[in-house]
Design an enzyme around this catalytic site. Structure first.
Site, PDB file in Angstrom:
ATOM      1  N   HIS A 213       0.830  -1.209   0.000  1.00 22.97           N
ATOM      2  CA  HIS A 213       0.000   0.000   0.000  1.00 22.97           C
ATOM      3  C   HIS A 213       0.863   1.259   0.000  1.00 22.97           C
ATOM      4  CE1 HIS A 213      -3.311  -2.549   2.156  1.00 22.97           C
ATOM      5  NE2 HIS A 213      -3.056  -2.946   0.937  1.00 22.97           N
ATOM      6  N   ARG A 322      -8.220   1.304 -10.806  1.00 22.22           N
ATOM      7  CA  ARG A 322      -8.336   0.193  -9.864  1.00 22.22           C
ATOM      8  C   ARG A 322      -9.043   0.686  -8.600  1.00 22.22           C
ATOM      9  NH1 ARG A 322      -2.899   0.647 -11.439  1.00 22.22           N
ATOM     10  NH2 ARG A 322      -2.191  -0.941 -12.941  1.00 22.22           N
ATOM     11  N   ARG A 358     -12.697  -0.243 -13.027  1.00 24.54           N
ATOM     12  CA  ARG A 358     -12.772  -1.681 -12.794  1.00 24.54           C
ATOM     13  C   ARG A 358     -13.471  -1.949 -11.473  1.00 24.54           C
ATOM     14  NH1 ARG A 358      -7.330  -5.119 -12.558  1.00 24.54           N
ATOM     15  NH2 ARG A 358      -7.147  -4.074 -10.535  1.00 24.54           N
ATOM     16  N   GLU A 456      -8.714 -12.496 -18.657  1.00 24.96           N
ATOM     17  CA  GLU A 456      -7.578 -12.934 -17.836  1.00 24.96           C
ATOM     18  C   GLU A 456      -7.491 -14.441 -17.697  1.00 24.96           C
ATOM     19  OE1 GLU A 456      -7.234  -9.918 -14.282  1.00 24.96           O
ATOM     20  OE2 GLU A 456      -9.344 -10.251 -14.731  1.00 24.96           O
ATOM     21  N   ASN A 479      -1.157  -9.807 -17.060  1.00 31.35           N
ATOM     22  CA  ASN A 479      -0.463 -10.329 -15.871  1.00 31.35           C
ATOM     23  C   ASN A 479      -1.058 -11.670 -15.447  1.00 31.35           C
ATOM     24  OD1 ASN A 479       0.586  -7.807 -16.134  1.00 31.35           O
ATOM     25  ND2 ASN A 479      -0.007  -7.066 -14.123  1.00 31.35           N
ATOM     26  N   ASP A 480      -2.387 -11.695 -15.254  1.00 31.56           N
ATOM     27  CA  ASP A 480      -3.037 -12.931 -14.842  1.00 31.56           C
ATOM     28  C   ASP A 480      -3.209 -13.901 -16.005  1.00 31.56           C
ATOM     29  OD1 ASP A 480      -3.394 -12.838 -12.065  1.00 31.56           O
ATOM     30  OD2 ASP A 480      -5.046 -11.432 -12.250  1.00 31.56           O
ATOM     31  N   ARG A 490       2.886 -16.085 -10.415  1.00 34.04           N
ATOM     32  CA  ARG A 490       3.819 -15.018 -10.799  1.00 34.04           C
ATOM     33  C   ARG A 490       4.493 -14.373  -9.594  1.00 34.04           C
ATOM     34  NH1 ARG A 490       0.754  -9.831 -11.216  1.00 34.04           N
ATOM     35  NH2 ARG A 490      -1.435 -10.226 -10.772  1.00 34.04           N
ATOM     36  N   CYS A 528      -4.198  -3.941 -21.111  1.00 36.46           N
ATOM     37  CA  CYS A 528      -3.903  -3.064 -19.970  1.00 36.46           C
ATOM     38  C   CYS A 528      -2.937  -3.690 -18.971  1.00 36.46           C
ATOM     39  CB  CYS A 528      -5.191  -2.662 -19.246  1.00 36.46           C
ATOM     40  SG  CYS A 528      -6.033  -4.035 -18.428  1.00 36.46           S
TER      41      CYS A 528
END
Length: 596
Positions: A213, A322, A358, A456, A479-480, A490, A528
């Site tokens: 964070h 996000r 999202r 994804e 990424n996923d 990952r 993205c």
């Protein structure tokens, strides 16, 4: 002779005699400032009790620490209103009320009267509160332990900094314009937010990572951050200064005048990069290749505070916002009005450009502290993304209502994460309709945005032709997608060699996705994930037929310049050559040859 096990290893010296430590850069930049040392939660687990005969002195230290923390909370509330929309300033008022709670102060005072120093009394108070809270049956009250611990940690910070030198009780230099560097084992967001952000030039931590964070906050505010710096807290006091070079991964302790002179230009440049422009630069989001192919660039952001950096890069459209950070930063679920306020300000700040919001994507490596999260053997395959939303319909209706209520403020698109099949899409669209119906019944203004799915999972890729009629756009989360395509975690360094974004299998799949979407006129396709901003892979993505890219604002200038130096025909040839290979090593060789 090596240092004893209980001693802090001394910092090494470089050739010019300056003490330094090495670390891992998280946020780029160079900075210089006085140390502000922040305690970690291990300070509240201290078992070695220190005693003193100076009861009056320790009680005075407590009063000074309370005054210090009270002022820092008010500072935090002001800063949140100005720059961090996702954080609720009311949390600081709640902490301030806890700070004045007689039961808290009496508990600390009890241990002071037993002859303990203030830090030891705070540690004992923390332990006793934990015992009390564990006996409570009410889950809500048990969760308030996090808030109590936060206040005790703030008091610990104030007490420790006051005892580490001749600085004032806050541990801060007297001069209001003196720059500071935060020093912590692990920096907690609440500590970060209570620091005087206008004076924070850098952050140095012993632990941490790019997805923490605090790293997200530092990146949004463009504050240089260095982690994995061994035993830095034991090697500095509040009288010391640090020169932090996040280009080379170095942290100099009390740098010499000669060294500072060598860094003078870098320090000036870094401060200039962090300054906000007086006026918005012109939009430059559609560069073209040498042979005329237009590419559209957008930004991925986590905080409203990143909007200036996006605009400074000449980009207005948000390809991915996000929402999870406004949930992760709190100790309780934000209500509809809070979510609506955050989202509305974001949409209004987009200058009329598209904003892709999202829906909440938590779970996996992003659990919420206030949700009961059972241990999962495979969190990435577990209760996350859309699965969380679909199994919590009451929460999801509130979340969707907040997003729909932000639509009248601008051009909103709604994106759903982790779609697996048609059942997922139909169920979430049903919840959207329920949110629409409830807003109509309440007479509140709202809009119904275009709906999109993140691609994804391999199952969604295989079913894409059947799913596309249900959505308005598709956003590829590489990424996923790569993680699930190769069944590789990952985040696990042991299997990192199998997480291969430039594998020909990945690039063939991206080309297949593009061709499938083209069968449905009017359906937008965007990429993205991290691959979108990877300059090495980017030419192959162009060659695969992708034209819409959303990425970290920091990556945009380099990618835009790269587009203008490329020939689409050559990128297409590169893509075909990669698709003709079988291994990631062969693909990497072709990409490297192309870049040369």
């Amino acid at each position: 002779m090596p240092p004893a096990l209980d001693q802090t290893p001394p910092a090494p010296r470089c050739g010019n005699g300056n003490l330094f430590q090495t670390g891992t850069p998280i946020v780029p930049g160079v900075c210089h400032g006085r140390c502000l040392i922040l305690a970690g939660d291990e300070a509240l687990r201290e078992t070695r009790l220190v005693r003193t005969d100076d009861l009056a002195g320790e009680e005075r230290r407590l009063q000074e620490a309370v005054a210090c923390v009270r002022e820092s909370l008010r500072t935090g509330a002001r800063q949140v209103q100005e720059v961090l929309t996702e954080v609720d300033e009311n949390i600081f008022a709640m902490y301030e009320s806890l700070l004045e709670d007689p039961s808290l102060l009496d508990r600390i005072g009890k241990y002071l009267k037993e002859g303990l120093t203030l830090p030891s009394a705070l540690a004992q108070a923390s332990a006793s509160f934990q015992e009390d809270f564990q006996r409570l049956q009410d889950q809500y009250l048990r969760e308030r332990l996090l808030d109590v611990q936060d206040v005790l940690l703030r008091l610990m910070d104030a007490a420790r900094n006051a005892s580490r030198g001749s600085l004032p009780q806050q541990g801060l230099p007297q001069e209001e314009d003196t720059p500071i560097v935060l020093v912590a084992r692990e920096l907690f967001p609440s500590q970060f937010l209570s620091a005087p952000l206008q004076r924070v030039r850098g952050i140095v931590c012993e632990t941490g990572g790019p997805t923490s964070h605090s790293a997200i906050l530092a990146r949004a505010l463009r504050i240089p951050m260095l982690v994995d710096v061994p035993a830095i807290q034991e090697q500095v006091t509040t009288q010391d200064t640090l020169l932090v070079d996040c280009r080379a991964g170095l942290c100099y302790i009390n740098p010499s005048r000669e060294l500072l002179e060598q860094y003078q230009l870098a320090l000036q440049t870094s401060r200039g990069e962090n300054a906000q422009p007086d006026a918005l630069p012109p939009v430059d989001d559609a560069p073209a290749t040498l042979d005329g192919a237009t590419v559209h660039l957008r930004g991925n952001i986590t905080l409203f505070s990143e909007m200036p950096a996006l605009h400074a890069a000449g980009i207005r459209e948000v390809g991915l916002y996000r929402t999870e950070f406004m949930f992760l930063i709190r100790n309780a679920m934000p209500d509809e009005e809070t979510q609506c306020r955050v989202l509305r300000r974001l949409v209004e700040g987009s200058c009329g450009a598209d904003v892709v919001i999202r829906a909440l994507d938590i779970g996996g490596d992003k659990p919420l502290s206030y949700i009961q999260w059972d241990d999962e053997l495979n969190p990435s395959l577990g209760w996350r993304g859309l699965r969380f939303l679909l199994t919590n319909p009451d929460f999801t209706r509130v979340h969707l209502r907040a997003i729909l209520r932000s639509c009248p403020s601008g051009r909103v698109k709604l994106l759903f994460p982790m779609v697996s099949d048609m059942g997922d899409l139909l169920r979430i669209k049903g919840l959207v309709q329920e949110a629409v119906d409830s807003l109509k019944a309440d007479g509140l203004p709202f809009g119904v945005p275009p709906l999109g799915m993140m691609l994804e999972t391999p199952s969604a890729a295989l079913a894409l032709e059947r799913l596309l009629p249900q959505v308005d756009f598709v956003s590829i989360g590489t990424n996923d997608l790569v993680q699930y395509l190769f069944a590789v975690d990952r985040g696990n360094s042991r299997v990192a060699q199998w997480y291969q974004q430039c594998h020909p299998i990945v690039l063939r799949l991206l080309g297949d996705i593009r061709r499938t979407v083209e069968k449905f006129p009017g359906k937008d396709l965007e990429i993205c994930g991290e691959m979108a901003g990877n300059a090495t892979i980017f030419p192959a993505l162009l060659g695969a037929g992708l034209r819409n890219f959303s990425m970290n604002p920091a990556a945009i200038p380099a990618i835009r310049d790269q587009v203008r130096e490329l020939n689409l025909s050559e990128c297409q040839k590169l893509y075909q050559n990669i698709c003709g290979t079988d291994t990631a090593e062969e693909a990497q060789r072709l990409l490297k040859e192309f870049s040369r």
